[in-house]
Design a protein around this motif. Structure first.
Motif, mmCIF file in Angstrom:
data_model
loop_
_atom_site.group_PDB
_atom_site.id
_atom_site.type_symbol
_atom_site.label_atom_id
_atom_site.label_comp_id
_atom_site.label_asym_id
_atom_site.label_seq_id
_atom_site.Cartn_x
_atom_site.Cartn_y
_atom_site.Cartn_z
ATOM 1 N N ASN A 176 -3.343 5.184 -3.155
ATOM 2 C CA ASN A 176 -4.443 6.142 -3.072
ATOM 3 C C ASN A 176 -4.056 7.442 -3.771
ATOM 4 O OD1 ASN A 176 -2.686 7.405 -1.230
ATOM 5 N ND2 ASN A 176 -4.386 8.153 -0.011
ATOM 6 N N THR A 177 -5.035 8.240 -4.042
ATOM 7 C CA THR A 177 -4.808 9.599 -4.522
ATOM 8 C C THR A 177 -5.679 10.503 -3.672
ATOM 9 O OG1 THR A 177 -4.424 8.833 -6.771
ATOM 10 C CG2 THR A 177 -4.925 11.159 -6.500
ATOM 11 N N THR A 178 -5.052 11.383 -2.940
ATOM 12 C CA THR A 178 -5.790 12.309 -2.098
ATOM 13 C C THR A 178 -6.217 13.467 -2.970
ATOM 14 O OG1 THR A 178 -4.424 11.653 -0.246
ATOM 15 C CG2 THR A 178 -5.695 13.673 0.014
ATOM 16 N N TYR A 211 0.863 -1.182 0.000
ATOM 17 C CA TYR A 211 0.000 0.000 0.000
ATOM 18 C C TYR A 211 0.894 1.225 0.000
ATOM 19 C CZ TYR A 211 -3.358 3.530 1.316
ATOM 20 O OH TYR A 211 -4.128 4.658 1.322
ATOM 21 N N THR A 218 -0.913 14.094 -3.257
ATOM 22 C CA THR A 218 -2.019 14.989 -2.947
ATOM 23 C C THR A 218 -1.883 16.151 -3.910
ATOM 24 O OG1 THR A 218 -1.992 14.350 -0.636
ATOM 25 C CG2 THR A 218 -3.084 16.427 -1.170
ATOM 26 N N VAL A 266 -1.719 -1.291 -4.126
ATOM 27 C CA VAL A 266 -2.781 -0.295 -4.027
ATOM 28 C C VAL A 266 -2.138 1.057 -3.746
ATOM 29 C CG1 VAL A 266 -4.821 0.455 -2.730
ATOM 30 C CG2 VAL A 266 -4.412 -1.976 -3.116
ATOM 31 N N TYR A 280 1.047 5.566 -0.341
ATOM 32 C CA TYR A 280 0.354 6.846 -0.374
ATOM 33 C C TYR A 280 0.668 7.522 -1.692
ATOM 34 C CZ TYR A 280 -0.647 6.447 4.563
ATOM 35 O OH TYR A 280 -1.126 6.031 5.757
#
Length: 123
Positions: free
Chosen positions: A79-81, A38, A43, A77, A40
């Motif tokens: 994410n996209t903030t 995972y 942003t 995986v 990050y």
């Protein structure tokens, strides 16, 4: 060296940023064949630029090395903030500047440069 699918491969080492040493990479999966990763993502709060791709490219290269060279199955995986406080603050500032211009505009729909400079200085 360790053997996987009949081939001897060098051990995968990962830099431990806490201890500043290279440690053997040991997947959490008990079979030792699946890596769950995972990450990050970025942003993004400004217009897109080439720097945003660095994160995607570098993680993809590492993922491919882990998968194709070391033979692990990778479950990845990222994410996209899409929003954070900076976006909210910037939107509020733009709204207040637009209101400031509207309230102080003259008949020809202009605002004195000195007033605009002062408003921008407080953004």
């Amino acid at each position: 060296m360790f053997v996987w699918n009949g081939a001897q491969l060098p051990r995968l080492k990962i830099l431990n940023s806490l201890t500043k040493s290279k440690d053997d990479f040991i997947p959490v999966d008990p079979t030792g064949k699946v890596v769950i990763w995972y990450a990050y993502g970025p942003t993004v709060y400004e217009d897109a630029h080439l720097g945003h791709t660095k994160n995607y490219v570098s993680t993809d290269i590492i993922r491919r090395i882990i998968k194709d060279y070391f033979g692990f199955r990778v479950r990845f995986v990222m994410n996209t903030t899409d929003i954070d406080d900076k976006i909210i603050v910037k939107g509020r500032q733009q709204h207040l500047l637009a209101r400031f211009k509207q309230e102080l505009a003259t008949e020809d729909d202009s605002v004195a440069d000195s007033l605009l400079a002062e408003a921008r200085a407080h953004l």
